[in-house]
Scaffold this motif. Structure first.
Motif, PDB file in Angstrom:
ATOM      1  N   GLY A 159      -9.492  -6.898   6.761  1.00  0.00           N
ATOM      2  CA  GLY A 159     -10.643  -7.981   7.199  1.00  0.00           C
ATOM      3  C   GLY A 159     -11.944  -7.588   6.395  1.00  0.00           C
ATOM      4  N   LYS A 160     -12.951  -7.955   7.127  1.00  0.00           N
ATOM      5  CA  LYS A 160     -14.270  -8.280   6.622  1.00  0.00           C
ATOM      6  C   LYS A 160     -15.133  -7.472   7.524  1.00  0.00           C
ATOM      7  N   PHE A 161     -16.158  -6.221   7.022  1.00  0.00           N
ATOM      8  CA  PHE A 161     -17.367  -5.848   7.586  1.00  0.00           C
ATOM      9  C   PHE A 161     -18.266  -6.810   7.839  1.00  0.00           C
ATOM     10  N   ASN A 162     -19.114  -6.794   9.074  1.00  0.00           N
ATOM     11  CA  ASN A 162     -20.088  -7.791   9.128  1.00  0.00           C
ATOM     12  C   ASN A 162     -21.298  -6.988   8.364  1.00  0.00           C
TER      13      ASN A 162
ATOM     14  N   ILE B 261     -13.223  -5.245  17.640  1.00  0.00           N
ATOM     15  CA  ILE B 261     -13.796  -4.230  16.857  1.00  0.00           C
ATOM     16  C   ILE B 261     -15.076  -4.538  16.243  1.00  0.00           C
ATOM     17  N   LYS B 262     -15.922  -3.856  16.553  1.00  0.00           N
ATOM     18  CA  LYS B 262     -17.343  -4.227  16.186  1.00  0.00           C
ATOM     19  C   LYS B 262     -17.598  -4.000  14.709  1.00  0.00           C
ATOM     20  N   ASN B 263     -18.491  -4.976  14.361  1.00  0.00           N
ATOM     21  CA  ASN B 263     -18.893  -5.212  12.842  1.00  0.00           C
ATOM     22  C   ASN B 263     -17.554  -5.199  12.062  1.00  0.00           C
ATOM     23  N   PHE B 264     -16.426  -5.613  12.667  1.00  0.00           N
ATOM     24  CA  PHE B 264     -15.589  -6.031  11.573  1.00  0.00           C
ATOM     25  C   PHE B 264     -14.518  -7.168  12.230  1.00  0.00           C
ATOM     26  N   LYS B 265     -14.298  -8.101  11.248  1.00  0.00           N
ATOM     27  CA  LYS B 265     -13.638  -9.455  11.508  1.00  0.00           C
ATOM     28  C   LYS B 265     -11.950  -9.144  10.904  1.00  0.00           C
ATOM     29  N   VAL B 266     -11.215  -8.855  11.927  1.00  0.00           N
ATOM     30  CA  VAL B 266      -9.784  -8.640  11.602  1.00  0.00           C
ATOM     31  C   VAL B 266      -9.086 -10.264  10.786  1.00  0.00           C
ATOM     32  N   GLN B 267      -8.602  -9.854   9.654  1.00  0.00           N
ATOM     33  CA  GLN B 267      -7.597 -10.822   9.028  1.00  0.00           C
ATOM     34  C   GLN B 267      -6.177 -10.515   9.365  1.00  0.00           C
ATOM     35  N   ASP B 268      -5.805  -9.246   9.321  1.00  0.00           N
ATOM     36  CA  ASP B 268      -4.462  -9.107   8.952  1.00  0.00           C
ATOM     37  C   ASP B 268      -4.157  -7.848   9.550  1.00  0.00           C
TER      38      ASP B 268
ATOM     39  N   LEU C 211      -9.535   0.417   8.792  1.00  0.00           N
ATOM     40  CA  LEU C 211     -10.087  -0.645   8.437  1.00  0.00           C
ATOM     41  C   LEU C 211     -10.182  -0.859   6.928  1.00  0.00           C
ATOM     42  N   TYR C 212      -9.369  -1.930   6.381  1.00  0.00           N
ATOM     43  CA  TYR C 212      -9.711  -2.119   4.887  1.00  0.00           C
ATOM     44  C   TYR C 212     -10.556  -3.261   4.682  1.00  0.00           C
ATOM     45  N   CYS C 213     -11.750  -3.257   3.903  1.00  0.00           N
ATOM     46  CA  CYS C 213     -12.420  -4.434   3.593  1.00  0.00           C
ATOM     47  C   CYS C 213     -11.680  -4.995   2.667  1.00  0.00           C
ATOM     48  N   ILE C 214     -11.526  -6.470   2.662  1.00  0.00           N
ATOM     49  CA  ILE C 214     -11.011  -7.152   1.761  1.00  0.00           C
ATOM     50  C   ILE C 214     -11.759  -7.534   0.398  1.00  0.00           C
TER      51      ILE C 214
ATOM     52  N   LYS D 278       0.740  -1.066   0.037  1.00  0.00           N
ATOM     53  CA  LYS D 278      -0.028   0.149  -0.024  1.00  0.00           C
ATOM     54  C   LYS D 278       0.881   1.245  -0.154  1.00  0.00           C
TER      55      LYS D 278
END
Ligand SMILES: [Mn+2]
Ligand SMILES: [Mn+2]
Ligand SMILES: [Zn+2]
Ligand SMILES: [Zn+2]
Lengths: 137, 137
Positions: free
Chosen positions: B133-136, A119-126, B90-93, A72
């Motif tokens: 990651g991913k937002f719900n 983090i609410k509403n967010f699933k951390v991957q990296d 927060l970056y959405c994948i 990035k």
DNA sequence: TATCTAAAAGATAATCATTCCTATTTAAGA
DNA sequence: TCTTAAATAGGAATGATTATCTTTTAGATA
């Protein structure tokens, strides 16, 4: 050296071509997270007929197949990274230099922090740090 | 709201023009770290004659003068941020969504960590997390 | 308030990283 | 060796951004 790469290509069902090997080796050797143009310039020394379109297509497909990563930046020129292990980046504020920064303790601290703090509403991957500053000298 | 912005322009010796105000307000209102194109589309609603070149020029000069920031991405399209306070992203994948993430505890933890642990040959100026990651839904 | 002028905006052409297209070549399985 | 789908080469097209040049204007000054 390129053996790992050849194996990975096969795993992914991609043909092992001289162009792909050359492009991958260029990224590995160039360090500093090169641009497509850097790669083309480097490859042309030993592989003068490589096509620009091929380089872009190969870079794209290697990223797609997780053999390379994009870095990035705040520029509209893409840069690539052959280091797949979890690491962070040092961005120079006065040049285009971007260096890898590996720090196992840091990774652990951050990973622990987010084990508790969700983090609410967010699933951390990296999680990566972009550390901006100045290199000495 | 736009008062802060007008004052800042004067401080920097930049003229207060309707275009600059409109562009700044667009970034503030759009959230999601808009692109130049997003800004142009938004502004054209109330300011139909704005020139594309002006938008790019203004964005550039506002970044230069620290009234806006660029956001680091893996795309060749620039995105802008009106939030100047220290925050993470927060970056959405799977989409282009980028959200702000503020976390004072986290800032403190990291800042403490680097108070002890120095990086050799590098003077840190700023540290930001890019959290992918991913937002719900 | 009218005048002045450097800075800014508008219009449009140019740039250039990247993508697209298609004929030709080739990796690799049969 | 033969076959064929996948990949490459070469060149045209795209599109975000930048550059250039003319006209307008913010804001200082009288
Ligand atoms: Mn970018
Ligand atoms: Mn582009
Ligand atoms: Zn790296
Ligand atoms: Zn932000």
């Amino acid at each position: 050296m390129a053996h790992f790469f050849r194996e990975k290509l096969k795993e992914k069902g991609l043909k092992v071509t001289p162009q792909r090997v050359a492009i991958y080796e260029a990224i590995v050797n160039l360090k500093n997270h090169p641009t497509a143009e850097n790669v083309i310039e480097y490859i042309k020394l030993n592989h003068p007929n490589i096509s620009v379109g091929t380089v872009y297509k190969v870079l794209d497909s290697l990223v797609e197949n997780e053999l390379l990563k994009k870095v990035k930046t705040e520029k509209d020129i893409m840069r690539y990274d052959a280091v797949l292990s979890n690491h962070h980046h040092l961005y120079c504020i006065e040049t285009e230099r971007i260096e890898d920064y590996e720090d196992e303790n840091l990774n652990e601290m951050i990973s622990n922090y987010f084990k508790n703090k969700k983090i609410k509403n967010f699933k951390v991957q990296d999680i990566k740090l972009q550390i901006t500053g100045k290199f000495n000298k």
